[in-house]
Design a protein around this motif. Structure first.
Motif, PDB file in Angstrom:
ATOM      1  N   GLY A 122       0.590  -1.328   0.038  1.00 20.30           N
ATOM      2  CA  GLY A 122       0.012  -0.189   0.460  1.00 20.30           C
ATOM      3  C   GLY A 122       0.933   1.588   0.523  1.00 20.30           C
ATOM      4  N   VAL A 123       2.422   1.292  -0.318  1.00 20.95           N
ATOM      5  CA  VAL A 123       2.825   2.063  -0.364  1.00 20.95           C
ATOM      6  C   VAL A 123       3.343   2.796  -1.491  1.00 20.95           C
ATOM      7  CG1 VAL A 123       5.359   3.161  -0.047  1.00 20.95           C
ATOM      8  CG2 VAL A 123       4.613   1.208   1.523  1.00 20.95           C
ATOM      9  N   SER A 124       2.770   4.227  -2.301  1.00 20.84           N
ATOM     10  CA  SER A 124       2.715   5.413  -2.666  1.00 20.84           C
ATOM     11  C   SER A 124       4.358   5.617  -3.312  1.00 20.84           C
ATOM     12  CB  SER A 124       1.749   6.276  -2.999  1.00 20.84           C
ATOM     13  OG  SER A 124       0.461   6.190  -2.983  1.00 20.84           O
ATOM     14  N   TYR A 125       4.765   5.288  -4.222  1.00 25.06           N
ATOM     15  CA  TYR A 125       5.731   5.825  -4.730  1.00 25.06           C
ATOM     16  C   TYR A 125       6.340   6.780  -5.951  1.00 25.06           C
ATOM     17  CZ  TYR A 125       6.505   1.405  -7.371  1.00 25.06           C
ATOM     18  OH  TYR A 125       6.078   0.521  -8.259  1.00 25.06           O
ATOM     19  N   ARG A 126       6.900   7.606  -6.204  1.00 27.39           N
ATOM     20  CA  ARG A 126       7.415   7.694  -7.620  1.00 27.39           C
ATOM     21  C   ARG A 126       9.219   7.567  -8.151  1.00 27.39           C
ATOM     22  NH1 ARG A 126       5.714  13.588  -9.943  1.00 27.39           N
ATOM     23  NH2 ARG A 126       4.275  13.905  -8.351  1.00 27.39           N
ATOM     24  N   VAL A 127       9.759   6.481  -7.433  1.00 26.59           N
ATOM     25  CA  VAL A 127      10.959   6.269  -7.310  1.00 26.59           C
ATOM     26  C   VAL A 127      11.514   5.081  -6.687  1.00 26.59           C
ATOM     27  CG1 VAL A 127      13.263   6.478  -7.636  1.00 26.59           C
ATOM     28  CG2 VAL A 127      11.678   8.286  -8.505  1.00 26.59           C
ATOM     29  N   VAL A 128      12.136   4.244  -6.585  1.00 30.63           N
ATOM     30  CA  VAL A 128      11.941   3.178  -5.509  1.00 30.63           C
ATOM     31  C   VAL A 128      13.226   2.095  -5.654  1.00 30.63           C
ATOM     32  CG1 VAL A 128      10.472   1.280  -6.572  1.00 30.63           C
ATOM     33  CG2 VAL A 128      10.617   1.371  -4.238  1.00 30.63           C
ATOM     34  N   GLY A 129      13.501   2.232  -4.282  1.00 30.78           N
ATOM     35  CA  GLY A 129      15.009   0.970  -5.092  1.00 30.78           C
ATOM     36  C   GLY A 129      15.178   0.289  -3.649  1.00 30.78           C
ATOM     37  N   GLU A 130      15.906  -0.885  -3.957  1.00 32.04           N
ATOM     38  CA  GLU A 130      16.312  -1.992  -2.699  1.00 32.04           C
ATOM     39  C   GLU A 130      17.798  -2.241  -2.647  1.00 32.04           C
ATOM     40  OE1 GLU A 130      14.979  -6.146  -4.226  1.00 32.04           O
ATOM     41  OE2 GLU A 130      13.868  -5.577  -2.232  1.00 32.04           O
ATOM     42  N   ASN A 131      18.384  -2.361  -1.512  1.00 33.44           N
ATOM     43  CA  ASN A 131      19.206  -2.849  -1.200  1.00 33.44           C
ATOM     44  C   ASN A 131      19.234  -4.356  -0.682  1.00 33.44           C
ATOM     45  OD1 ASN A 131      20.434  -1.097  -2.762  1.00 33.44           O
ATOM     46  ND2 ASN A 131      21.583  -0.106  -0.820  1.00 33.44           N
ATOM     47  N   LEU A 132      20.049  -5.202  -0.926  1.00 35.21           N
ATOM     48  CA  LEU A 132      20.089  -6.171   0.379  1.00 35.21           C
ATOM     49  C   LEU A 132      21.218  -7.175   1.084  1.00 35.21           C
ATOM     50  CD1 LEU A 132      17.526  -8.212  -2.049  1.00 35.21           C
ATOM     51  CD2 LEU A 132      16.997  -7.016  -0.125  1.00 35.21           C
ATOM     52  N   PHE A 133      21.261  -7.723   2.100  1.00 39.85           N
ATOM     53  CA  PHE A 133      21.909  -8.380   3.023  1.00 39.85           C
ATOM     54  C   PHE A 133      22.089  -8.834   3.346  1.00 39.85           C
ATOM     55  CE2 PHE A 133      25.098  -8.474   6.100  1.00 39.85           C
ATOM     56  CZ  PHE A 133      26.770  -8.366   5.610  1.00 39.85           C
ATOM     57  N   LYS A 134      23.261 -10.481   3.580  1.00 35.78           N
ATOM     58  CA  LYS A 134      22.914 -11.103   3.951  1.00 35.78           C
ATOM     59  C   LYS A 134      23.877 -11.770   5.026  1.00 35.78           C
ATOM     60  CE  LYS A 134      21.944 -16.062   3.899  1.00 35.78           C
ATOM     61  NZ  LYS A 134      21.878 -17.296   2.686  1.00 35.78           N
ATOM     62  N   SER A 135      24.165 -12.040   6.476  1.00 36.44           N
ATOM     63  CA  SER A 135      24.985 -12.425   6.528  1.00 36.44           C
ATOM     64  C   SER A 135      25.262 -13.847   7.506  1.00 36.44           C
ATOM     65  CB  SER A 135      26.006 -11.478   7.104  1.00 36.44           C
ATOM     66  OG  SER A 135      25.617 -10.448   8.801  1.00 36.44           O
TER      67      SER A 135
END
Length: 187
Positions: A122-135
């Protein structure tokens, strides 16, 4: 008249193009500038995880990631990212999904994409990005995550992208493995 049309065309084109950044892969989408994208609920093989039930240390780690990212942004002349709790919930759910289904990818085990997950939240956006990390077996995963992202061109670009104004961070721990999802957003 042609001059006015040219200005309108450029303005309309800029308002319709939305750049979504997934890790280090740009993704272009056409969206109305003021409309909320239609929610697409990804097909899931099992019920969504309940990310609201998390140990208190996860929340402290989320705040630490946000603080470190904002320090880096400010050192680079950028505004700090504001916390968006609704976006953080999407990030938490995705971190928990990766832990539960034992995978690590920008594409969910259910086939969902970043934009589908954010829209379903339900989040409105114009620009969206994602960073992931696993350790695994990392005594302090937060500095490792931030340092790793800063050493990766695409993830660094997300952190230092001036267009982003908000962030949501989700940490999930499964045994001795941490999953961290940081979402970036411009509403």
């Amino acid at each position: 008249m042609a001059k006015n049309f040219s200005r309108f065309s450029q303005s309309a084109l800029l308002s319709l193009l939305t750049l979504g950044v997934v890790g280090c892969q740009p993704l272009w989408e056409a969206l109305s500038p003021l409309a909320t994208p239609p929610a697409e609920t990804p097909t899931q093989t099992s019920p969504p995880p309940d990310a609201s039930v998390q140990p208190p240390e996860n929340g402290a780690m989320e705040a630490a990631v946000r603080q470190e990212i904002n320090q880096i942004r400010q050192q680079n002349g950028l505004n700090a990212l504001e916390h968006n709790e609704q976006l953080a919930e999407v990030a938490r759910q995705y971190s928990q999904l990766m832990a539960r289904d034992n995978f690590f990818s920008h594409t969910g085990s259910d086939g969902s994409t970043l934009t589908q997950r954010v829209q379903a939240g339900g989040v409105s956006y114009r620009v969206v990005g994602e960073n992931l990390f696993k350790s695994t077996n990392a005594p302090e995963p937060v500095p490792l995550a931030v340092d790793g992202w800063m050493k990766s061109q695409g993830h660094r670009e997300n952190i230092l992208r001036p267009v982003f104004t908000e962030t949501g961070i989700g940490v999930w721990r499964e045994g001795n493995t941490y999953y961290i999802t940081q979402l970036f957003l411009r509403p």
